[in-house]
Design a protein around this motif. Sequence first.
Motif, PDB file in Angstrom:
ATOM      1  N   GLU A   1       0.371   3.414  14.813  1.00 42.50           N
ATOM      2  CA  GLU A   1      -0.394   2.173  14.588  1.00 42.50           C
ATOM      3  C   GLU A   1      -1.290   2.224  13.363  1.00 42.50           C
ATOM      4  N   ASN A   2      -1.857   3.409  13.114  1.00 47.19           N
ATOM      5  CA  ASN A   2      -2.912   3.466  12.093  1.00 47.19           C
ATOM      6  C   ASN A   2      -2.476   4.219  10.839  1.00 47.19           C
ATOM      7  N   LEU A   3      -1.227   3.939  10.405  1.00 44.62           N
ATOM      8  CA  LEU A   3      -0.665   4.613   9.227  1.00 44.62           C
ATOM      9  C   LEU A   3      -1.600   4.600   8.026  1.00 44.62           C
ATOM     10  N   SER A   4      -2.238   3.433   7.816  1.00 48.65           N
ATOM     11  CA  SER A   4      -2.989   3.263   6.570  1.00 48.65           C
ATOM     12  C   SER A   4      -4.350   3.963   6.602  1.00 48.65           C
ATOM     13  N   ARG A   5      -4.677   4.630   7.720  1.00 45.46           N
ATOM     14  CA  ARG A   5      -5.990   5.293   7.753  1.00 45.46           C
ATOM     15  C   ARG A   5      -5.970   6.681   7.114  1.00 45.46           C
ATOM     16  N   HIS A   6      -4.814   7.091   6.595  1.00 41.03           N
ATOM     17  CA  HIS A   6      -4.780   8.424   5.978  1.00 41.03           C
ATOM     18  C   HIS A   6      -5.726   8.463   4.769  1.00 41.03           C
ATOM     19  N   VAL A   7      -6.158   9.676   4.430  1.00 45.35           N
ATOM     20  CA  VAL A   7      -7.112   9.816   3.314  1.00 45.35           C
ATOM     21  C   VAL A   7      -6.495  10.618   2.165  1.00 45.35           C
ATOM     22  N   ALA A   8      -5.168  10.570   2.051  1.00 46.28           N
ATOM     23  CA  ALA A   8      -4.507  11.368   1.003  1.00 46.28           C
ATOM     24  C   ALA A   8      -4.902  10.917  -0.399  1.00 46.28           C
ATOM     25  N   PHE A   9      -5.322   9.657  -0.558  1.00 48.18           N
ATOM     26  CA  PHE A   9      -5.796   9.177  -1.864  1.00 48.18           C
ATOM     27  C   PHE A   9      -7.318   9.238  -1.956  1.00 48.18           C
ATOM     28  N   GLY A  10      -7.962   9.878  -0.989  1.00 41.81           N
ATOM     29  CA  GLY A  10      -9.417   9.945  -0.980  1.00 41.81           C
ATOM     30  C   GLY A  10     -10.017   8.637  -0.511  1.00 41.81           C
ATOM     31  N   SER A  11     -11.267   8.414  -0.889  1.00 43.06           N
ATOM     32  CA  SER A  11     -11.983   7.216  -0.454  1.00 43.06           C
ATOM     33  C   SER A  11     -13.217   7.050  -1.343  1.00 43.06           C
ATOM     34  N   GLY A  12     -13.799   5.865  -1.318  1.00 41.68           N
ATOM     35  CA  GLY A  12     -15.061   5.661  -2.032  1.00 41.68           C
ATOM     36  C   GLY A  12     -14.884   5.531  -3.536  1.00 41.68           C
ATOM     37  N   VAL A  13     -15.916   5.906  -4.284  1.00 44.06           N
ATOM     38  CA  VAL A  13     -15.920   5.616  -5.726  1.00 44.06           C
ATOM     39  C   VAL A  13     -14.838   6.369  -6.508  1.00 44.06           C
ATOM     40  N   HIS A  14     -14.409   7.515  -5.988  1.00 46.85           N
ATOM     41  CA  HIS A  14     -13.385   8.294  -6.701  1.00 46.85           C
ATOM     42  C   HIS A  14     -11.975   8.010  -6.178  1.00 46.85           C
ATOM     43  N   PHE A  15     -11.845   7.009  -5.282  1.00 46.67           N
ATOM     44  CA  PHE A  15     -10.516   6.705  -4.714  1.00 46.67           C
ATOM     45  C   PHE A  15      -9.463   6.725  -5.828  1.00 46.67           C
ATOM     46  N   CYS A  16      -8.319   7.315  -5.512  1.00 46.44           N
ATOM     47  CA  CYS A  16      -7.282   7.546  -6.525  1.00 46.44           C
ATOM     48  C   CYS A  16      -6.984   6.303  -7.376  1.00 46.44           C
ATOM     49  N   LEU A  17      -7.141   6.455  -8.659  1.00 45.12           N
ATOM     50  CA  LEU A  17      -6.887   5.368  -9.599  1.00 45.12           C
ATOM     51  C   LEU A  17      -5.399   4.970  -9.595  1.00 45.12           C
ATOM     52  N   GLY A  18      -4.535   5.960  -9.355  1.00 49.23           N
ATOM     53  CA  GLY A  18      -3.096   5.707  -9.467  1.00 49.23           C
ATOM     54  C   GLY A  18      -2.416   5.398  -8.146  1.00 49.23           C
ATOM     55  N   ALA A  19      -3.172   5.147  -7.076  1.00 53.02           N
ATOM     56  CA  ALA A  19      -2.542   4.937  -5.761  1.00 53.02           C
ATOM     57  C   ALA A  19      -1.510   3.795  -5.774  1.00 53.02           C
ATOM     58  N   PRO A  20      -1.822   2.627  -6.372  1.00 52.38           N
ATOM     59  CA  PRO A  20      -0.809   1.558  -6.360  1.00 52.38           C
ATOM     60  C   PRO A  20       0.460   1.969  -7.111  1.00 52.38           C
ATOM     61  N   LEU A  21       0.295   2.731  -8.204  1.00 50.57           N
ATOM     62  CA  LEU A  21       1.460   3.171  -8.977  1.00 50.57           C
ATOM     63  C   LEU A  21       2.294   4.165  -8.160  1.00 50.57           C
ATOM     64  N   ALA A  22       1.608   5.124  -7.526  1.00 46.10           N
ATOM     65  CA  ALA A  22       2.324   6.120  -6.724  1.00 46.10           C
ATOM     66  C   ALA A  22       3.099   5.432  -5.597  1.00 46.10           C
ATOM     67  N   ARG A  23       2.460   4.479  -4.932  1.00 48.75           N
ATOM     68  CA  ARG A  23       3.129   3.760  -3.826  1.00 48.75           C
ATOM     69  C   ARG A  23       4.357   3.010  -4.337  1.00 48.75           C
ATOM     70  N   MET A  24       4.204   2.392  -5.506  1.00 47.54           N
ATOM     71  CA  MET A  24       5.300   1.613  -6.081  1.00 47.54           C
ATOM     72  C   MET A  24       6.504   2.512  -6.387  1.00 47.54           C
ATOM     73  N   GLU A  25       6.222   3.688  -6.971  1.00 50.27           N
ATOM     74  CA  GLU A  25       7.300   4.621  -7.310  1.00 50.27           C
ATOM     75  C   GLU A  25       8.014   5.105  -6.046  1.00 50.27           C
ATOM     76  N   LEU A  26       7.216   5.472  -5.029  1.00 49.83           N
ATOM     77  CA  LEU A  26       7.810   6.001  -3.799  1.00 49.83           C
ATOM     78  C   LEU A  26       8.633   4.928  -3.084  1.00 49.83           C
ATOM     79  N   CYS A  27       8.091   3.706  -3.016  1.00 55.36           N
ATOM     80  CA  CYS A  27       8.827   2.626  -2.329  1.00 55.36           C
ATOM     81  C   CYS A  27      10.119   2.323  -3.071  1.00 55.36           C
ATOM     82  N   SER A  28      10.041   2.301  -4.398  1.00 55.65           N
ATOM     83  CA  SER A  28      11.234   1.984  -5.165  1.00 55.65           C
ATOM     84  C   SER A  28      12.312   3.054  -4.974  1.00 55.65           C
ATOM     85  N   LEU A  29      11.912   4.322  -5.096  1.00 54.31           N
ATOM     86  CA  LEU A  29      12.913   5.399  -4.971  1.00 54.31           C
ATOM     87  C   LEU A  29      13.576   5.363  -3.592  1.00 54.31           C
TER      88      LEU A  29
END
Length: 408
Positions: free
Chosen positions: A342-370
């Motif tokens: 149920e709570n897939l999106s609660r993972h913290v692999a991209f961190g959280s807060g002010v340093h949250f991964c800048l490239g998270a949308p790009l990484a997700r896009m690459e993984l979904c596409s592949l």
Amino acid sequence: MKTDLFHNPQRFGDMQTWRQDVLALHRAGPIHRIEPEGFRPFWAVIGHPELLEVERDPKRYTNGPVPVLASDIALKTRTEQGGEIRTLIHMDAPDHLKYRRLTNDWFRPSSIRQMQPRIDELSQQAVTKFEQAGGELDFNIDIAIPYPLHIILSVMGLPEEDYPRMLQLTQQLFGASDPDLQREGTSPEETAAIIHDFNRYFSELTAQRRQCPSDDLASFIANGQIDGQTMPDLETLGYYIIIATAGHDTTAAAMSQGIECLAQNPDQLRQLQQQPELIPDAVEEIIRISSPVKHFMRKAQEDGEIGGQQIAQGDWLMISFAAANLDPRVFKNPLAFDFTRENLSRHVAFGSGVHFCLGAPLARMELCSLFSHLIPRLASLELAGEPTTSKSTFVSGHKSLPVRYQLT
Ligand code: HEM
């Protein structure tokens, strides 16, 4: 507490055992004082809510001056021999926000959408590699490593003939404790030498892009202004390094982990073939399980309390993303690969807060596409040998992942 789970790179060479041992440690509490020989003592924050508590208070828990675990010898060598580096991840307020603003818009989902056709083209090329390899390949070496490297370096605008050098430098920097990824005869001095190498390469690039700017990210960084001034050399170099390095080994590690999970769970592969709309969920679960960035460090600027432990001003804390993603209080049956949780999106692999991964949308896009290109074609998928994993306490994932397959 006596555990080598967080500072011994060898432990990251066997992630199955690492995960089981971390799960056992969760039962003993969400935060543990570790006093390893040759390192400054630190608190390992492994609980999911406790990690978020640290991330939510960047004034009390700062990234600077040393955001990644390093031994006493490595710290001493770096100070004595130069090799100084200052990237976004080394910065705190007020600098962090100023520097982050510079490229924030480049990496927003709305901006990277224009990269979708290029990303899909690379995914299609990956499928073609599967077709040409004729039933067996090393997924990590043949597909996962080149793919995100290609994307991030082309966003930066670097020439393709430089990609192998960038790959080698990144792997050496991230995997500095893995014997296979080190240069010959390596020592802590080598890390400083790698940073000097990056320095040389990017100084030339900056000079060139200041003289003849184009519309690539490298030109944008070279000509970026902070408080109305050209960025200082150290920060310009740090910007290149973090963009050029953070974007590929991490995403490659998640790609390989995903393929291993699918090879080990053929029923779930079938389910994704029947319900491709679940691929984005599978990608989140793959990112949680792989947690390619294992940790960052924080320094307590004031006394405080985390998970029932008193933290003193000056204490060093390790926020372990990989361990928090296995917190059984948040993720039921955390060692299982289950993209229907149920709570897939609660993972913290991209961190959280002010340093949250800048490239998270790009990484997700690459993984979904592949995975969207590959999964429908896989009539069968299995491991064709024992995978190997890089031995690094910081960013780690597969070194090799031999697979056997049939295509439809
Ligand atoms: C699956 C792939 C990736 C994972 C797991 C990952 C993970 C992380 C984590 C854990 C952080 C630190 C967050 C924190 O301290 O709270 C981070 C920061 C960062 N990541 Fe990623 N990352 C990935 C891909 C990328 C990509 C593709 C880029 C492309 C540029 C990127 C660029 C950055 C940058 C620039 C930062 C520093 C942000 C800051 O300090 O403000 N990452 N990443």
